[in-house]
Write a protein that holds these residues in place. Structure first.
Motif, PDB file in Angstrom:
ATOM      1  N   THR A  41      31.220  37.443  38.694  1.00  0.00           N
ATOM      2  CA  THR A  41      32.645  37.168  39.061  1.00  0.00           C
ATOM      3  C   THR A  41      33.704  36.714  37.897  1.00  0.00           C
ATOM      4  OG1 THR A  41      31.030  36.021  40.644  1.00  0.00           O
ATOM      5  CG2 THR A  41      33.406  35.586  40.803  1.00  0.00           C
ATOM      6  N   SER A  42      34.479  37.637  37.801  1.00  0.00           N
ATOM      7  CA  SER A  42      35.902  37.331  37.542  1.00  0.00           C
ATOM      8  C   SER A  42      36.856  36.622  37.961  1.00  0.00           C
ATOM      9  CB  SER A  42      36.528  38.099  36.621  1.00  0.00           C
ATOM     10  OG  SER A  42      37.534  37.316  35.413  1.00  0.00           O
ATOM     11  N   SER A  43      38.294  36.591  37.769  1.00  0.00           N
ATOM     12  CA  SER A  43      38.898  36.623  38.358  1.00  0.00           C
ATOM     13  C   SER A  43      40.446  37.216  38.199  1.00  0.00           C
ATOM     14  CB  SER A  43      39.588  34.971  37.896  1.00  0.00           C
ATOM     15  OG  SER A  43      40.746  34.374  38.699  1.00  0.00           O
ATOM     16  N   VAL A  44      41.231  37.022  39.550  1.00  0.00           N
ATOM     17  CA  VAL A  44      42.488  37.865  39.748  1.00  0.00           C
ATOM     18  C   VAL A  44      43.404  37.324  38.436  1.00  0.00           C
ATOM     19  CG1 VAL A  44      42.151  38.218  41.705  1.00  0.00           C
ATOM     20  CG2 VAL A  44      43.723  36.329  41.246  1.00  0.00           C
ATOM     21  N   GLY A  45      42.639  35.749  38.100  1.00  0.00           N
ATOM     22  CA  GLY A  45      43.282  35.380  36.671  1.00  0.00           C
ATOM     23  C   GLY A  45      43.531  36.109  35.491  1.00  0.00           C
ATOM     24  N   ALA A  46      42.609  36.745  35.103  1.00  0.00           N
ATOM     25  CA  ALA A  46      42.595  37.971  33.654  1.00  0.00           C
ATOM     26  C   ALA A  46      43.021  38.767  34.177  1.00  0.00           C
ATOM     27  CB  ALA A  46      41.018  38.257  33.982  1.00  0.00           C
ATOM     28  N   HIS A  47      44.058  39.192  35.358  1.00  0.00           N
ATOM     29  CA  HIS A  47      44.798  40.543  34.663  1.00  0.00           C
ATOM     30  C   HIS A  47      46.121  40.678  34.256  1.00  0.00           C
ATOM     31  CE1 HIS A  47      43.438  41.291  39.342  1.00  0.00           C
ATOM     32  NE2 HIS A  47      43.285  42.157  39.058  1.00  0.00           N
ATOM     33  N   ASP A  48      46.019  41.487  34.013  1.00  0.00           N
ATOM     34  CA  ASP A  48      47.609  41.865  33.468  1.00  0.00           C
ATOM     35  C   ASP A  48      49.275  42.145  34.030  1.00  0.00           C
ATOM     36  OD1 ASP A  48      49.186  42.127  31.033  1.00  0.00           O
ATOM     37  OD2 ASP A  48      48.982  43.659  30.853  1.00  0.00           O
ATOM     38  N   PRO A 103      51.215  44.122  35.660  1.00  0.00           N
ATOM     39  CA  PRO A 103      51.341  46.131  36.033  1.00  0.00           C
ATOM     40  C   PRO A 103      52.852  46.277  35.711  1.00  0.00           C
ATOM     41  CG  PRO A 103      51.299  44.739  37.921  1.00  0.00           C
ATOM     42  CD  PRO A 103      51.294  43.816  37.401  1.00  0.00           C
ATOM     43  N   GLN A 104      53.329  47.654  34.975  1.00  0.00           N
ATOM     44  CA  GLN A 104      54.273  48.198  34.749  1.00  0.00           C
ATOM     45  C   GLN A 104      55.222  48.682  36.305  1.00  0.00           C
ATOM     46  OE1 GLN A 104      55.908  48.174  31.707  1.00  0.00           O
ATOM     47  NE2 GLN A 104      54.305  47.522  31.117  1.00  0.00           N
ATOM     48  N   GLY A 105      56.109  48.032  36.477  1.00  0.00           N
ATOM     49  CA  GLY A 105      56.713  48.105  37.521  1.00  0.00           C
ATOM     50  C   GLY A 105      57.054  47.453  38.884  1.00  0.00           C
ATOM     51  N   ALA A 106      57.039  47.750  40.234  1.00  0.00           N
ATOM     52  CA  ALA A 106      57.156  46.549  40.850  1.00  0.00           C
ATOM     53  C   ALA A 106      55.728  46.680  41.895  1.00  0.00           C
ATOM     54  CB  ALA A 106      58.589  46.618  41.260  1.00  0.00           C
ATOM     55  N   ARG A 107      54.537  46.972  41.428  1.00  0.00           N
ATOM     56  CA  ARG A 107      53.686  47.061  42.438  1.00  0.00           C
ATOM     57  C   ARG A 107      52.480  46.608  42.633  1.00  0.00           C
ATOM     58  NH1 ARG A 107      48.782  47.941  39.192  1.00  0.00           N
ATOM     59  NH2 ARG A 107      48.915  49.088  37.591  1.00  0.00           N
ATOM     60  N   PRO A 108      52.055  45.927  42.893  1.00  0.00           N
ATOM     61  CA  PRO A 108      50.525  44.669  43.289  1.00  0.00           C
ATOM     62  C   PRO A 108      50.022  44.923  41.438  1.00  0.00           C
ATOM     63  CG  PRO A 108      50.840  45.835  45.196  1.00  0.00           C
ATOM     64  CD  PRO A 108      51.551  46.405  44.677  1.00  0.00           C
ATOM     65  N   ALA A 109      49.592  44.405  41.211  1.00  0.00           N
ATOM     66  CA  ALA A 109      48.117  44.007  39.878  1.00  0.00           C
ATOM     67  C   ALA A 109      47.076  44.497  40.698  1.00  0.00           C
ATOM     68  CB  ALA A 109      48.013  42.886  39.346  1.00  0.00           C
ATOM     69  N   ASP A 110      46.774  45.708  40.200  1.00  0.00           N
ATOM     70  CA  ASP A 110      44.728  45.942  40.419  1.00  0.00           C
ATOM     71  C   ASP A 110      43.719  46.297  39.026  1.00  0.00           C
ATOM     72  OD1 ASP A 110      45.656  48.616  39.184  1.00  0.00           O
ATOM     73  OD2 ASP A 110      46.480  49.553  40.592  1.00  0.00           O
ATOM     74  N   GLU A 111      42.429  47.004  39.552  1.00  0.00           N
ATOM     75  CA  GLU A 111      41.946  46.910  38.775  1.00  0.00           C
ATOM     76  C   GLU A 111      42.279  47.982  37.528  1.00  0.00           C
ATOM     77  OE1 GLU A 111      39.849  46.571  42.733  1.00  0.00           O
ATOM     78  OE2 GLU A 111      41.969  48.544  41.961  1.00  0.00           O
ATOM     79  N   GLY A 146      31.864  51.852  42.002  1.00  0.00           N
ATOM     80  CA  GLY A 146      32.664  50.708  41.063  1.00  0.00           C
ATOM     81  C   GLY A 146      32.538  49.880  40.201  1.00  0.00           C
ATOM     82  N   SER A 147      32.998  50.065  39.420  1.00  0.00           N
ATOM     83  CA  SER A 147      32.482  48.790  37.946  1.00  0.00           C
ATOM     84  C   SER A 147      33.642  47.044  38.203  1.00  0.00           C
ATOM     85  CB  SER A 147      32.771  49.691  36.670  1.00  0.00           C
ATOM     86  OG  SER A 147      34.173  50.201  36.442  1.00  0.00           O
ATOM     87  N   ARG A 148      34.992  47.717  39.221  1.00  0.00           N
ATOM     88  CA  ARG A 148      35.538  46.340  39.158  1.00  0.00           C
ATOM     89  C   ARG A 148      36.444  47.113  40.014  1.00  0.00           C
ATOM     90  NH1 ARG A 148      37.037  44.343  34.401  1.00  0.00           N
ATOM     91  NH2 ARG A 148      39.712  44.051  35.382  1.00  0.00           N
ATOM     92  N   TYR A 149      36.223  44.967  40.911  1.00  0.00           N
ATOM     93  CA  TYR A 149      36.957  45.230  42.673  1.00  0.00           C
ATOM     94  C   TYR A 149      37.599  43.835  41.992  1.00  0.00           C
ATOM     95  CZ  TYR A 149      33.949  48.836  43.592  1.00  0.00           C
ATOM     96  OH  TYR A 149      33.198  50.172  43.816  1.00  0.00           O
ATOM     97  N   CYS A 150      39.848  44.158  42.833  1.00  0.00           N
ATOM     98  CA  CYS A 150      40.003  42.749  42.751  1.00  0.00           C
ATOM     99  C   CYS A 150      39.761  42.043  44.429  1.00  0.00           C
ATOM    100  CB  CYS A 150      41.276  43.346  43.132  1.00  0.00           C
ATOM    101  SG  CYS A 150      41.921  43.662  41.173  1.00  0.00           S
ATOM    102  N   LEU A 151      39.438  41.431  45.104  1.00  0.00           N
ATOM    103  CA  LEU A 151      39.629  40.714  46.238  1.00  0.00           C
ATOM    104  C   LEU A 151      40.318  39.551  45.613  1.00  0.00           C
ATOM    105  CD1 LEU A 151      35.697  40.418  46.262  1.00  0.00           C
ATOM    106  CD2 LEU A 151      37.036  42.091  46.521  1.00  0.00           C
ATOM    107  N   VAL A 181      48.477  40.564  44.419  1.00  0.00           N
ATOM    108  CA  VAL A 181      46.946  41.691  44.176  1.00  0.00           C
ATOM    109  C   VAL A 181      46.612  42.909  45.144  1.00  0.00           C
ATOM    110  CG1 VAL A 181      44.886  41.699  43.279  1.00  0.00           C
ATOM    111  CG2 VAL A 181      46.458  39.812  42.408  1.00  0.00           C
ATOM    112  N   SER A 182      46.611  44.176  44.702  1.00  0.00           N
ATOM    113  CA  SER A 182      46.228  45.006  46.079  1.00  0.00           C
ATOM    114  C   SER A 182      44.363  44.554  45.712  1.00  0.00           C
ATOM    115  CB  SER A 182      46.586  46.109  45.082  1.00  0.00           C
ATOM    116  OG  SER A 182      45.490  47.155  45.893  1.00  0.00           O
ATOM    117  N   ASN A 183      44.373  44.644  47.187  1.00  0.00           N
ATOM    118  CA  ASN A 183      42.797  44.715  47.714  1.00  0.00           C
ATOM    119  C   ASN A 183      41.862  45.742  47.651  1.00  0.00           C
ATOM    120  OD1 ASN A 183      42.255  41.771  47.564  1.00  0.00           O
ATOM    121  ND2 ASN A 183      44.174  41.938  49.278  1.00  0.00           N
ATOM    122  N   ALA A 184      43.147  46.712  47.313  1.00  0.00           N
ATOM    123  CA  ALA A 184      43.161  48.479  48.669  1.00  0.00           C
ATOM    124  C   ALA A 184      41.638  48.890  47.744  1.00  0.00           C
ATOM    125  CB  ALA A 184      43.744  49.294  48.026  1.00  0.00           C
ATOM    126  N   ARG A 185      41.760  48.933  46.978  1.00  0.00           N
ATOM    127  CA  ARG A 185      40.216  49.521  45.960  1.00  0.00           C
ATOM    128  C   ARG A 185      38.962  49.150  47.018  1.00  0.00           C
ATOM    129  NH1 ARG A 185      37.541  50.663  40.143  1.00  0.00           N
ATOM    130  NH2 ARG A 185      36.143  52.152  40.931  1.00  0.00           N
TER     131      ARG A 185
END
Length: 251
Positions: free
Chosen positions: A27-34, A36-44, A136-141, A207-211
């Motif tokens: 269990t990590s955190s969405v706080g570990a994200h970089d 992203p380029q552009g206007a999209r939400p952050a993801d895996e 999968g190896s990574r999932y955003c929640l 953050v995107s939950n799509a995956r």
């Protein structure tokens, strides 16, 4: 600290490798994200290339994830889940729920604007169970993306209390959080607005939950339902005075 966190994950990975076979969930955190380029939400995909320098919390999460990846390279079947701030019952150490408590108790003197990702802890738990069987190896929640100013006003309206009166800019918020944590450390008290929270808010993003939704069947219930369950638990175990909500509605 960073060293303690990294050592703990390394020992857990070593034990899992020695045991063999089992899927290792970290269990990590969405706080570990970089960002992203552009206007999209952050993801895996959005993993910082180097250790973040703007936050001890983010740096620690980044380094711990790298330990899991190194163990995966050695054959550990691992999956990393990155939840937002978990909200719900049994928050005995009062993590993200400190925002709710601080507003209702009127104990937060200042705030800083930004985005936070809030998720029902029950939804996070179900996603962890599903991830054991996933490929999968990574999932955003991330759950729900909300602005901090909106959240404080919403909590005060729904449960009573007061939104913090003083808004600070990010630099002033970091300086004040550092000073208040240093003062609180003398008596081992909790600072009203910890530096960790300032870092997460000022670097926060959608953050995107799509995956997780597509591959784990993850579903994220209404935020108010999670807040209500957290409030009821805090009230039951006397983190809040009984019936504070009813009194606030009568005033």
């Amino acid at each position: 600290s960073l060293a303690v966190g990294v050592a703990g994950v390394r020992h857990a990975c070593e034990a899992a490798l020695a045991a063999g076979g089992a899927r290792f969930g970290y269990t990590s955190s969405v706080g570990a994200h970089d960002r992203p380029q552009g206007a999209r939400p952050a993801d895996e995909r959005d993993v910082p290339r180097g250790m973040p320098e703007d936050s001890v919390y983010r740096a620690t999460k980044w380094a711990m994830e790298r330990e899991v990846e190194r163990a995966a390279d050695r054959g550990l079947p691992a999956v990393t889940l990155m939840p937002g701030g978990c909200v719900g019952p049994w928050d005995a150490r009062v993590g993200t729920g400190a925002l709710l408590l601080g507003v209702v108790r009127e104990e937060i003197p200042w705030w800083v604007e930004g985005t936070v990702n809030l998720v029902d802890v029950a939804d996070v738990a179900r996603a962890h169970v599903a991830a054991v069987e996933a490929r999968g190896s990574r999932y955003c929640l991330g759950g729900h993306d909300v602005r901090v100013g909106w959240l404080f006003d919403h909590v005060a309206l729904r449960y009573g209390g007061r939104a913090p009166p003083l808004r600070l800019d990010p630099d002033a918020a970091r300086a004040r959080a550092d000073a208040e944590e240093a003062a609180a450390a003398v008596t081992r008290a909790r600072a009203p607005f910890p530096r960790e929270m300032v870092d997460l808010i000022t670097t926060g993003q959608p953050v995107s939950n799509a995956r997780a939704e597509a591959e784990l069947g993850a579903r994220f219930g209404p935020l108010d339902a999670a807040l209500d369950r957290a409030y009821a638990w805090y009230e039951r175990f006397r983190y809040l005075s009984p019936h504070a909500r009813e009194r606030s509605h009568e005033s």
